[in-house]
Design an enzyme around this catalytic site. Structure first.
Site, PDB file in Angstrom:
ATOM      1  N   ASN A   7      -0.872  -9.047  -1.918  1.00  8.56           N
ATOM      2  CA  ASN A   7      -0.212  -7.697  -1.114  1.00  8.56           C
ATOM      3  C   ASN A   7       1.199  -7.940  -0.737  1.00  8.56           C
ATOM      4  OD1 ASN A   7       0.822  -5.724   0.305  1.00  8.56           O
ATOM      5  ND2 ASN A   7      -0.962  -4.624   0.265  1.00  8.56           N
ATOM      6  N   GLU A  35       1.840  -3.084  -3.337  1.00  7.56           N
ATOM      7  CA  GLU A  35       2.506  -2.424  -2.520  1.00  7.56           C
ATOM      8  C   GLU A  35       3.941  -2.970  -2.731  1.00  7.56           C
ATOM      9  OE1 GLU A  35       2.287  -1.072   2.452  1.00  7.56           O
ATOM     10  OE2 GLU A  35       0.918  -2.746   1.699  1.00  7.56           O
ATOM     11  N   TYR A 105      -4.541  -1.315  -5.933  1.00  8.37           N
ATOM     12  CA  TYR A 105      -4.201  -1.207  -4.465  1.00  8.37           C
ATOM     13  C   TYR A 105      -4.811   0.000  -3.939  1.00  8.37           C
ATOM     14  CZ  TYR A 105      -1.231  -0.410  -0.126  1.00  8.37           C
ATOM     15  OH  TYR A 105      -0.665  -0.131   0.936  1.00  8.37           O
ATOM     16  N   ASP A 144      -5.644  -5.659  -3.275  1.00  3.79           N
ATOM     17  CA  ASP A 144      -5.991  -5.108  -1.991  1.00  3.79           C
ATOM     18  C   ASP A 144      -6.962  -4.039  -1.951  1.00  3.79           C
ATOM     19  OD1 ASP A 144      -6.126  -4.279   0.642  1.00  3.79           O
ATOM     20  OD2 ASP A 144      -3.868  -3.908   0.853  1.00  3.79           O
ATOM     21  N   ASN A 146      -8.652  -3.010   0.475  1.00  2.84           N
ATOM     22  CA  ASN A 146      -8.699  -2.245   1.820  1.00  2.84           C
ATOM     23  C   ASN A 146     -10.231  -2.005   2.310  1.00  2.84           C
ATOM     24  OD1 ASN A 146      -6.355  -1.514   3.120  1.00  2.84           O
ATOM     25  ND2 ASN A 146      -5.734  -0.327   1.377  1.00  2.84           N
ATOM     26  N   ASP A 241       2.282  -9.309   5.607  1.00  4.07           N
ATOM     27  CA  ASP A 241       1.169  -9.477   6.498  1.00  4.07           C
ATOM     28  C   ASP A 241       0.079  -9.820   5.660  1.00  4.07           C
ATOM     29  OD1 ASP A 241       1.461  -7.035   4.972  1.00  4.07           O
ATOM     30  OD2 ASP A 241       0.762  -5.597   6.823  1.00  4.07           O
ATOM     31  N   HIS A 242       0.013  -9.668   4.503  1.00  5.26           N
ATOM     32  CA  HIS A 242      -1.040 -10.271   3.664  1.00  5.26           C
ATOM     33  C   HIS A 242      -0.526 -11.649   3.193  1.00  5.26           C
ATOM     34  CE1 HIS A 242      -3.452  -6.685   2.892  1.00  5.26           C
ATOM     35  NE2 HIS A 242      -2.227  -6.195   3.394  1.00  5.26           N
TER      36      HIS A 242
END
Length: 254
Positions: A7, A35, A105, A144, A146, A241-242
């Site tokens: 991601n 993303e 995603y 991802d 989530n 951030d991933h």
């Protein structure tokens, strides 16, 4: 066969932070991103050895997935066909001769769980999709997703119970998927190891202190387990951030 999932939280920004250096160094056979946050024509990647497949979100600067693959797939499917998320570019399904590759995603249920109903509806349609593929050929699923499945998959599990990404509903959907004939590859190799995270808040020193969540996965059909070679988290790679995750597996045969 080497596969990577990442991601990138905005591919154009990630490219400025070293994405291509990592891409060429890892030399994956299949490289999946989530993303992407861009529209067609907003980026040009010269990846000579790779076929490129993009699923763009209609909304600008939002969501989106892509797959870069050395082997040309037989076919590519975009989305799940569901009304709520079809326009968000969240999933790509590539068919190869001996397996399916699914790059996902998964929708975030949001901080106040305002989108939990959309998320759970997605989970049901997603499971149907994966199971239908698995009846034809084995599946390699990545992305991802989530959700932190178990307490070992996030640092502060006690204070996050019931929060987005760690609700009983979301964790239950992951359990259901795995019980239907699939394996979480990282936990196959590292069943109880703590501190294996793939996402960290941008708050100061959070990543340095490894206060994270594992919400990015490689999941495969049970019958591919004997072909697994390695599963890794490349937490030393920045740019998002991933961090990227990595799977090494022998090429499946029917």
């Amino acid at each position: 066969m080497k596969l990577v999932s990442w991601n990138v939280n905005g591919l154009r920004a990630c490219v400025k932070k070293g994405f291509l250096d990592y891409f060429h160094k890892v030399n994956a056979d299949i490289f999946c991103v989530q993303e992407t946050k861009l529209q067609e024509g907003q980026i040009k990647l010269d990846l000579d050895e790779y076929y490129q497949y993009w699923n763009y979100a209609e909304r600008k600067g939002y969501s989106g997935t892509a797959v870069f693959t050395k082997e040309k797939p037989i076919s590519v499917k975009y989305g799940l066909g569901d009304e709520a998320t079809q326009s968000e570019g969240r999933i790509l399904t590539l068919e190869y001769e001996d397996f399916y590759l699914v790059n996902s995603y998964t929708p975030n249920s949001q901080r106040d769980l305002a989108r939990l109903d959309v998320r759970l509806e997605w989970e049901d349609k997603f499971l149907e999709h994966i199971q239908a593929l698995d009846k034809v050929k084995p599946v390699i699923l990545c992305g991802d997703l989530n959700v932190a499945h178990h307490e070992v998959d996030l640092k502060n599990y006690k204070t996050n119970k019931g929060n987005s990404g760690f609700t009983e509903e979301e964790r239950g959907k992951m359990s259901r998927l795995l019980k239907s004939g699939f394996v979480d590859t990282l936990r196959y190799f590292h069943p109880n190891t703590e501190g294996l995270y793939t996402w960290w808040s941008y708050m100061k020193t959070v990543r340095e202190r490894n206060i994270g969540w594992r919400i990015d996965y490689f999941i495969v059909s049970n019958r591919l387990v004997e072909l697994l070679k390695d599963a890794q988290i490349h937490s030393d790679i920045y740019g998002s951030d991933h961090c990227p995750i990595y799977l090494e597996i022998d090429h499946p045969n029917k």
